[in-house]
Design a protein around this motif. Structure first.
Motif, PDB file in Angstrom:
ATOM      1  N   PHE A 169      14.440  22.906  15.431  1.00  0.00           N
ATOM      2  CA  PHE A 169      14.792  21.504  15.227  1.00  0.00           C
ATOM      3  C   PHE A 169      14.897  20.778  16.568  1.00  0.00           C
ATOM      4  O   PHE A 169      14.339  19.695  16.749  1.00  0.00           O
ATOM      5  CB  PHE A 169      16.122  21.428  14.458  1.00  0.00           C
ATOM      6  N   LEU A 170      15.598  21.379  17.545  1.00  0.00           N
ATOM      7  CA  LEU A 170      15.732  20.745  18.864  1.00  0.00           C
ATOM      8  C   LEU A 170      14.402  20.677  19.603  1.00  0.00           C
ATOM      9  O   LEU A 170      14.144  19.718  20.335  1.00  0.00           O
ATOM     10  CB  LEU A 170      16.785  21.462  19.704  1.00  0.00           C
ATOM     11  N   VAL A 171      13.549  21.654  19.413  1.00  0.00           N
ATOM     12  CA  VAL A 171      12.214  21.604  20.008  1.00  0.00           C
ATOM     13  C   VAL A 171      11.448  20.418  19.423  1.00  0.00           C
ATOM     14  O   VAL A 171      10.814  19.657  20.153  1.00  0.00           O
ATOM     15  CB  VAL A 171      11.456  22.931  19.789  1.00  0.00           C
ATOM     16  N   ASP A 172      11.534  20.229  18.108  1.00  0.00           N
ATOM     17  CA  ASP A 172      10.851  19.103  17.465  1.00  0.00           C
ATOM     18  C   ASP A 172      11.397  17.759  17.936  1.00  0.00           C
ATOM     19  O   ASP A 172      10.634  16.824  18.193  1.00  0.00           O
ATOM     20  CB  ASP A 172      10.964  19.204  15.936  1.00  0.00           C
ATOM     21  N   VAL A 173      12.719  17.641  18.071  1.00  0.00           N
ATOM     22  CA  VAL A 173      13.319  16.404  18.571  1.00  0.00           C
ATOM     23  C   VAL A 173      12.848  16.149  19.999  1.00  0.00           C
ATOM     24  O   VAL A 173      12.516  15.013  20.365  1.00  0.00           O
ATOM     25  CB  VAL A 173      14.867  16.457  18.498  1.00  0.00           C
ATOM     26  N   THR A 174      12.784  17.194  20.803  1.00  0.00           N
ATOM     27  CA  THR A 174      12.325  17.061  22.192  1.00  0.00           C
ATOM     28  C   THR A 174      10.883  16.558  22.237  1.00  0.00           C
ATOM     29  O   THR A 174      10.538  15.720  23.072  1.00  0.00           O
ATOM     30  CB  THR A 174      12.458  18.406  22.936  1.00  0.00           C
ATOM     31  N   LYS A 175      10.052  17.045  21.342  1.00  0.00           N
ATOM     32  CA  LYS A 175       8.660  16.576  21.286  1.00  0.00           C
ATOM     33  C   LYS A 175       8.611  15.097  20.901  1.00  0.00           C
ATOM     34  O   LYS A 175       7.791  14.346  21.436  1.00  0.00           O
ATOM     35  CB  LYS A 175       7.859  17.422  20.308  1.00  0.00           C
ATOM     36  N   ASP A 176       9.479  14.673  19.978  1.00  0.00           N
ATOM     37  CA  ASP A 176       9.559  13.253  19.619  1.00  0.00           C
ATOM     38  C   ASP A 176       9.969  12.412  20.829  1.00  0.00           C
ATOM     39  O   ASP A 176       9.406  11.349  21.086  1.00  0.00           O
ATOM     40  CB  ASP A 176      10.561  13.028  18.482  1.00  0.00           C
ATOM     41  N   ILE A 177      10.952  12.899  21.577  1.00  0.00           N
ATOM     42  CA  ILE A 177      11.419  12.189  22.773  1.00  0.00           C
ATOM     43  C   ILE A 177      10.299  12.115  23.809  1.00  0.00           C
ATOM     44  O   ILE A 177      10.072  11.063  24.412  1.00  0.00           O
ATOM     45  CB  ILE A 177      12.676  12.872  23.365  1.00  0.00           C
ATOM     46  N   ASP A 178       9.602  13.221  24.009  1.00  0.00           N
ATOM     47  CA  ASP A 178       8.524  13.253  24.987  1.00  0.00           C
ATOM     48  C   ASP A 178       7.438  12.237  24.625  1.00  0.00           C
ATOM     49  O   ASP A 178       6.962  11.492  25.494  1.00  0.00           O
ATOM     50  CB  ASP A 178       7.939  14.660  25.073  1.00  0.00           C
ATOM     51  N   ALA A 179       7.062  12.180  23.361  1.00  0.00           N
ATOM     52  CA  ALA A 179       6.046  11.215  22.921  1.00  0.00           C
ATOM     53  C   ALA A 179       6.541   9.785  23.141  1.00  0.00           C
ATOM     54  O   ALA A 179       5.786   8.921  23.600  1.00  0.00           O
ATOM     55  CB  ALA A 179       5.702  11.446  21.450  1.00  0.00           C
ATOM     56  N   HIS A 180       7.807   9.543  22.834  1.00  0.00           N
ATOM     57  CA  HIS A 180       8.389   8.215  23.034  1.00  0.00           C
ATOM     58  C   HIS A 180       8.405   7.833  24.519  1.00  0.00           C
ATOM     59  O   HIS A 180       7.983   6.731  24.885  1.00  0.00           O
ATOM     60  CB  HIS A 180       9.808   8.176  22.465  1.00  0.00           C
ATOM     61  N   LEU A 181       8.874   8.728  25.358  1.00  0.00           N
ATOM     62  CA  LEU A 181       8.928   8.455  26.796  1.00  0.00           C
ATOM     63  C   LEU A 181       7.524   8.252  27.360  1.00  0.00           C
ATOM     64  O   LEU A 181       7.309   7.379  28.199  1.00  0.00           O
ATOM     65  CB  LEU A 181       9.635   9.585  27.537  1.00  0.00           C
ATOM     66  N   HIS A 182       6.583   9.051  26.897  1.00  0.00           N
ATOM     67  CA  HIS A 182       5.206   8.948  27.372  1.00  0.00           C
ATOM     68  C   HIS A 182       4.636   7.572  27.035  1.00  0.00           C
ATOM     69  O   HIS A 182       3.959   6.938  27.858  1.00  0.00           O
ATOM     70  CB  HIS A 182       4.359  10.059  26.753  1.00  0.00           C
ATOM     71  N   LYS A 183       4.931   7.092  25.835  1.00  0.00           N
ATOM     72  CA  LYS A 183       4.452   5.772  25.401  1.00  0.00           C
ATOM     73  C   LYS A 183       5.171   4.646  26.158  1.00  0.00           C
ATOM     74  O   LYS A 183       4.551   3.708  26.638  1.00  0.00           O
ATOM     75  CB  LYS A 183       4.683   5.620  23.895  1.00  0.00           C
TER      76      LYS A 183
ATOM     77  N   THR B  68      22.713   8.459  29.008  1.00  0.00           N
ATOM     78  CA  THR B  68      22.945   7.016  28.902  1.00  0.00           C
ATOM     79  C   THR B  68      22.493   6.392  27.594  1.00  0.00           C
ATOM     80  O   THR B  68      22.925   5.292  27.273  1.00  0.00           O
ATOM     81  CB  THR B  68      22.238   6.261  30.051  1.00  0.00           C
ATOM     82  N   SER B  69      21.639   7.069  26.845  1.00  0.00           N
ATOM     83  CA  SER B  69      21.044   6.414  25.678  1.00  0.00           C
ATOM     84  C   SER B  69      20.975   7.301  24.442  1.00  0.00           C
ATOM     85  O   SER B  69      20.041   7.175  23.641  1.00  0.00           O
ATOM     86  CB  SER B  69      19.635   5.937  26.035  1.00  0.00           C
ATOM     87  N   CYS B  70      21.936   8.183  24.262  1.00  0.00           N
ATOM     88  CA  CYS B  70      21.930   9.055  23.079  1.00  0.00           C
ATOM     89  C   CYS B  70      21.850   8.261  21.783  1.00  0.00           C
ATOM     90  O   CYS B  70      21.244   8.702  20.810  1.00  0.00           O
ATOM     91  CB  CYS B  70      23.184   9.929  23.049  1.00  0.00           C
ATOM     92  N   HIS B  71      22.461   7.090  21.785  1.00  0.00           N
ATOM     93  CA  HIS B  71      22.470   6.273  20.571  1.00  0.00           C
ATOM     94  C   HIS B  71      21.056   5.822  20.178  1.00  0.00           C
ATOM     95  O   HIS B  71      20.825   5.444  19.035  1.00  0.00           O
ATOM     96  CB  HIS B  71      23.397   5.068  20.748  1.00  0.00           C
ATOM     97  N   HIS B  72      20.091   5.898  21.090  1.00  0.00           N
ATOM     98  CA  HIS B  72      18.714   5.529  20.770  1.00  0.00           C
ATOM     99  C   HIS B  72      17.930   6.664  20.105  1.00  0.00           C
ATOM    100  O   HIS B  72      16.834   6.430  19.583  1.00  0.00           O
ATOM    101  CB  HIS B  72      17.961   5.093  22.032  1.00  0.00           C
TER     102      HIS B  72
END
Length: 151
Positions: free
Chosen positions: A132-146, A26-30
């Protein structure tokens, strides 16, 4: 001949998988806001939204250069929290004859799977792209956690 390959990374994250699965649907654009140094742009080329049969595109920074990819969403399994993308155009297909990405977001585990066919035996395995995808996933996880104040 060793031209077909499978590369898998599976790792634990803080947030539950359904949050990742929902974000990719639903939010790939984010993602360009969540991981701006890596993801530059997301676009739906064909279809009204992110669903099986839609064609999407990404512009991203990988290995110090801007890359583009166009992908067909082959499958979305809401029960298993998985999405399958087939690369149909872009930089990845310059060195691979075929490339499919499968993401699975179950419980607090993310699994990225690459299925690929090298054009030559000298073509490297896409380990850097998986990183690269692992790093993006970590960014997403930090964002979701916050955003969810602790998932």
């Amino acid at each position: 001949m060793g031209l077909n390959g499978r590369l898998v990374a599976s790792f634990e994250v803080k947030c539950e998988g359904h949050l990742f699965h929902d974000l990719y649907q639903t939010s790939c654009h984010h993602l360009s806001n969540i991981s701006p140094e890596k993801i530059h742009h997301f676009h739906i080329h064909e279809g009204d939204d992110v669903k099986a049969g839609s064609v999407i595109g990404w512009k991203f920074n990988h290995d110090g250069k801007v890359n583009v990819t166009k992908q067909l969403i082959e499958a979305i399994d809401d029960e298993k929290k998985s999405i399958t993308w087939k690369v149909i155009e872009g930089d990845t297909l310059e060195i691979y004859s075929a490339f499919t990405i499968i993401a699975s977001f179950e419980n607090n585990w993310v699994t990225w799977t690459f299925l690929y066919e090298k054009k030559t035996e000298d073509t490297p395995d896409p380990i850097n792209l998986l990183g690269f995808l692992v790093d993006v996933t970590k960014d997403i996880d930090a964002h979701l956690h916050k955003e969810t104040k602790g998932c």
